[in-house]
Scaffold this active site. Structure first.
Site: not given
Lengths: 177, 609
Positions: B210, B294, B336
């Site tokens: 992230e 991801n 994701d």
């Protein structure tokens, strides 16, 4: 006659609206102007002294332009990545009444400029000082601490939370104390 | 049958027509076949010695214990043997370890390691080690400051700290033997996974998908901590350790430097593909298997291409790191769907032929059975509601995306199932060779997504997506599903109000243990799913239960209670539910969790009276 009133009325309105706020057309661009002390506690040995204020705080705080700029910058500098749209995530919620390092403009300005130890980055070299003040003003609006006439309205797309200009003050939840 | 019918749903083909590929839930009360010929390879799952030396129990990652003192009949008598506070009220995702007469636990940040002496009454502290990680690491950990456990090998305890250190401790004294700094929090890199020790090497991977962190897995020498090899999961072949031995099964994974060419220029450098989940090891094939996270950012418009080697799985040689095969669960991920879940290694007959398989309940909603020698997909069936894709093309291996659920900049796409957290996230499942079933703790959530522009600023999030999660079909936000691998369908499934964010363990006593986010620790029948016993702990459970034989020769069951993790961040991080996008949108689905539980950090150990 009616017609004249109808024409005049909006003009008067516009004049009033123009009166509402002023802003510097040439904002200071220098980095880190405000080096005022910003205690992170209300405990002061020897009795409480008035907390230091920065004259910038007031001029940014109730200003619709600065608040809306603050909102834009909040996404631009990825504040929203850690604090979401105020509800928090990697960083704490900013729309509640709980403050670790103080809720004053000066404290929030210091938080953004200098960072905080448990994971708040220091944006000192990334964001010009005036924009830090804009961010600080916007952060306060998330918990209803900005005048609703000046605070931005919410993004409607995801319906994240009530618009900033309708947020009840987090501390009092809209009730008079 | 009738008394548990509320826990079962009848398969409705009508739902499939509505693009909602709903897992067929079996209603027949038939007993699972008597002697299922599915078992882990012996070399990866040696006979049970009553210890628990790695979170997954063994290299095959079965989380199955041969202990049977506690069984379906007597489990209702379980009582608390002792408890222990970790002193940290954040999400407790770790599995306790038991080696000899000592139990080891790692707390969430600040990653304190405790050794408890099981031979003494009340299991007093034998030693404690405080690594004092940098507090700033807390700000760059995407989803609470969790740690998924330690690993034991050769008299040492190996664990990772949130601020990117891998540390080896003397298991007897708690003295540090070495400390390797492998992750850099200033670029948003943290470590939350449990290491796996294979052939004298400590395998470690980074978190930070992230934050635009480039994913890697490293092998550190167990003796002195030096880095033996590093394999990146994006970038040129030489960085990914792709060489002449690399033989992916599907054409989509063949080509030169795909880790560069399937990205916009330079995007692979900040493209994610992190290794924050589970690693398994097959000693016979001499292969390790690890998933990749991801791609970053979440907004797919910013990274056209297949984004190799993210959201997939690698088989590598543990000695050199050299890649043997790769399969991409979710090419050009839109939602994701990290590919980091556990892989259970099993040997079984597949359509009449003996196959060495790898079973993976994947985040994108499919339960994959792969041939682990080649990476060929043998089966991929949804184990819950999925509408983000329409299945997996077994010829090309490719996930068939649903065009209606494609996300992008400035577009709000509603009701995507599963969510970013997947039909199942990191929470590991268990496999019993007695029943042939995989016990899957999982989520049942859907979401709205809106792609937004995002700037890459090192050390800050690089997501570009507003997310808002909602309960999935049926309203139950979690489920605990027993999957019949051979039949490719569920044997039974239990609904849970909250996502089941805990791990699972299954025993030869035919008892399965898991926990709920409102604090119940449950024992259900491995055959039928019937609830046999439950105990309310002090906080929500997201940890990995284990079972072991204590120094007194009796069987114990242990679990850490303490809500948090991504799903429980609303409680552990005290987030504000008025913001639907808080905690990357998870808070919206968990608004009531603050009314159901409070933060905690307590070990519970149970035994029969």
């Amino acid at each position: 006659m009616r017609c004249a009133v109808a024409v005049l009325f909006p003009v008067v309105l516009m004049l009033v609206a123009c009166q509402r706020e002023e802003r510097d057309t040439r904002p200071q661009s220098a980095l880190g102007s405000g080096e005022q002390p910003t205690p992170v506690t209300t405990l002061v040995p020897g009795g409480q002294r008035p907390s230091p204020t920065d004259n910038k705080a007031a001029s940014f705080e109730a200003n619709a332009f600065h608040l809306s700029e603050g909102k834009r910058l909040f996404g631009w500098f990825n504040c929203s990545g850690c604090h979401a749209n105020g509800g928090g995530g990697m960083g704490p919620a900013l729309m509640d009444e709980k403050w670790i390092y103080g809720s004053s403009m000066e404290s929030i300005h210091a938080t953004i400029r200098d960072g905080r130890p448990n994971g708040m980055p220091s944006f000192r070299d990334k964001i010009p000082d005036d924009q830090i003040w804009e961010l600080a003003a916007f952060v306060r609006s998330l918990s209803g601490k900005a005048p609703s006439s000046a605070a931005p309205s919410r993004n409607d797309d995801m319906m994240a939370h009530p618009s900033e200009n309708r947020m009840p003050n987090a501390a009092t939840l809209g009730k008079s104390p | 049958m009738t008394k548990r019918s509320s826990a079962l749903r009848r398969y409705s083909p009508g739902l499939a027509a509505m693009l909602l590929v709903c897992a067929p839930l079996l209603t027949a009360a038939s007993e699972p076949s008597p002697a299922p010929a599915i078992s882990p390879p012996a070399a990866a799952a040696p006979p049970d010695d009553g210890q628990w030396t790695m979170p997954a129990k063994n290299y095959a990652s079965t989380r199955y214990s041969e202990l049977a003192e506690i069984n379906e009949g007597n489990v209702k008598n379980l009582q608390v043997a002792f408890t222990f506070s970790t002193g940290v009220n954040k999400g407790q995702e770790a599995a306790p370890l038991v080696v000899g007469s000592t139990m080891y636990i790692v707390s969430p940040f600040p990653n304190i390691v405790y050794a408890l002496d099981l031979s003494k009454s009340g299991a007093p502290i034998k030693w404690k080690y405080e690594p004092n990680p940098e507090p700033a690491a807390q700000g760059v950990a995407c989803c609470d400051v969790v740690n998924r456990g330690a690993a034991f090998a050769n008299g040492r305890i190996f664990f990772n700290t949130l601020d990117g250190h891998t540390i080896a401790l003397d298991a007897n004294t708690g003295q540090p033997v070495w400390n390797a700094h492998v992750g850099n929090i200033n670029i948003g890199e943290t470590i939350t996974m449990a290491p796996l020790v294979v052939k004298g090497k400590v395998l470690v991977g980074n978190s930070g998908g992230e934050m635009g962190v480039r994913g890697w897995v490293k092998a550190l020498d167990a003796g002195d901590g030096h880095v033996a090899w590093t394999a990146y999961n994006t970038g040129p072949d030489k960085d990914v350790l792709i060489g002449p031995d690399f033989k992916p099964h599907y054409d989509m994974d063949k080509g030169k430097d795909l880790g560069v060419t399937t990205w916009p220029p330079e995007a692979w450098k900040i493209g994610g593909g992190n290794v924050w989940g589970w690693i398994s090891y097959d000693p016979d094939l001499n292969l390790i298997f690890h998933g990749t996270g991801n791609p970053g950012p979440w907004n797919p418009d910013l990274r056209p291409g297949d984004n190799k080697w993210t959201s997939g799985i690698f088989a590598r040689d543990p000695d050199t790191g050299a890649a043997k095969w790769f399969y991409q669960w979710t090419p050009h991920d839109l939602h994701d769907y990290d590919g980091i879940n556990e892989q259970i290694l099993l040997d079984m007959n597949w359509q009449g032929k003996p196959r060495k398989v790898l079973v993976r309940p994947e985040r994108n909603g499919y339960l994959y059975v792969l041939d682990r020698t080649t990476g060929e997909v043998l089966s991929a069936k949804p184990y819950g509601p999925v509408n983000s894709s329409k299945g997996v093309d077994l010829k090309t291996g490719r996930l068939m995306e649903n065009p209606d659920k494609v996300t992008g900049t400035g577009k709000v796409v509603r009701d995507i199932c599963p969510t970013a957290s997947g039909l199942k996230d990191w929470q590991p499942s268990a496999f019993s060779p007695k029943t042939g079933l995989v016990y899957i703790p999982h989520n049942n959530l859907c979401m709205d997504e809106e792609g937004v522009e995002v700037n890459y600023i090192a050390g800050t999030p690089y997501v570009g997506m507003n997310v808002r999660m909602i309960p999935g079909p049926g309203g139950n936000r979690g489920a605990f599903t027993a999957w019949d691998i051979a039949a490719e369908k569920p044997a039974w499934s239990l609904k849970e109000n909250f996502p089941v964010w805990s791990g699972a363990v299954v025993t030869a006593g035919d008892v399965v243990f898991y926990g709920t986010m409102d604090g119940w620790f449950k024992a259900v029948s491995a055959k039928t799913g019937d609830l046999l016993w439950q105990f309310k702990t002090s906080s929500g459970i997201i940890g990995q239960p284990i079972t072991y034989r204590g120094p007194d020769g009796h069987q114990y069951v242990a679990v850490l209670s303490g809500v948090g993790g991504w799903a429980g961040a609303i409680v552990s991080g005290d987030l504000d539910p008025r913001d639907a996008t808080a905690a990357l949108g998870f808070v919206n689905a968990m608004k009531d969790l603050k009314n159901a539980t409070t933060a905690g950090g307590t070990l519970y150990v149970f035994r029969l009276p």
